[in-house]
Design a protein around this motif. Structure first.
Motif, short mmCIF file in Angstrom:
data_model
loop_
_atom_site.label_atom_id
_atom_site.label_comp_id
_atom_site.label_asym_id
_atom_site.label_seq_id
_atom_site.Cartn_x
_atom_site.Cartn_y
_atom_site.Cartn_z
N GLU A 266 43.99 40.19 47.27
CA GLU A 266 44.49 39.01 47.96
C GLU A 266 43.86 37.72 47.42
O GLU A 266 44.45 36.65 47.52
N ALA A 267 42.67 37.82 46.90
CA ALA A 267 41.94 36.64 46.44
C ALA A 267 42.55 36.06 45.16
O ALA A 267 42.36 34.89 44.87
N GLY A 268 43.26 36.84 44.39
CA GLY A 268 43.79 36.39 43.12
C GLY A 268 42.80 36.65 42.01
O GLY A 268 41.63 36.29 42.12
N PHE A 269 43.26 37.30 40.95
CA PHE A 269 42.35 37.70 39.89
C PHE A 269 41.80 36.52 39.11
O PHE A 269 40.60 36.44 38.86
N LEU A 270 42.68 35.59 38.70
CA LEU A 270 42.21 34.48 37.88
C LEU A 270 41.17 33.62 38.60
O LEU A 270 40.13 33.31 38.01
N PRO A 271 41.38 33.23 39.86
CA PRO A 271 40.33 32.47 40.54
C PRO A 271 39.01 33.25 40.63
O PRO A 271 37.92 32.68 40.46
N TRP A 272 39.10 34.55 40.88
CA TRP A 272 37.91 35.39 40.95
C TRP A 272 37.19 35.40 39.61
O TRP A 272 35.97 35.22 39.54
#
Length: 134
Positions: A96-102
């Motif tokens: 849910e957090a999003g891979f790229l931002p992580w």
């Protein structure tokens, strides 16, 4: 202003240039589904899926690292380290957090740590030049 609007509603932009809308946005449902499938495969140990993820995200992660470090070599090192750390931490990634931002948060943390280490090293060298002790 008179005249016709040269921006085409459909098809390529005038003079062959690409409009932003000509390129699929990375957050479209198709791109998200593809990235999600690649992430699931990478979690299962598929290195080809992980290499796809690297190719898809390397440029924005490098740009972010370069903006943080202002040093090409350090940004390249930071980018590589972020992907290595990301691969090792796939199990803790929450979809849910999003891979790229992580991944970019990982790269930012690595860049800050490297800059801190470099500043400390420079300080020790400076002190050593003047015969001071820490």
């Amino acid at each position: 202003m008179g005249g016709t609007d040269v921006r085409a509603k459909d098809g390529p932009a005038p003079s062959g240039r690409r409009r932003r809308s000509d390129t699929p946005h990375p957050q479209t449902s198709g791109a998200r589904a593809e990235a999600s499938a690649a992430m699931a495969a990478a979690r299962d140990g598929d290195l080809n899926a992980w290499h796809w993820i690297i190719r898809e995200h390397q440029e924005p992660v490098f740009r972010s690292a370069y903006l943080a470090t202002r040093d090409r070599a350090l940004a390249e090192e930071t980018t590589k380290a972020a992907f290595v750390h990301g691969y090792r931490s796939l199990s803790s990634f929450e979809e849910e957090a999003g891979f790229l931002p992580w991944l970019m948060r990982l790269a930012d943390a690595i860049a800050r740590a490297r800059l801190r280490e470099q500043a400390q090293r420079d300080c020790r060298e400076h002190l050593a030049c003047y015969g001071c002790h820490e």
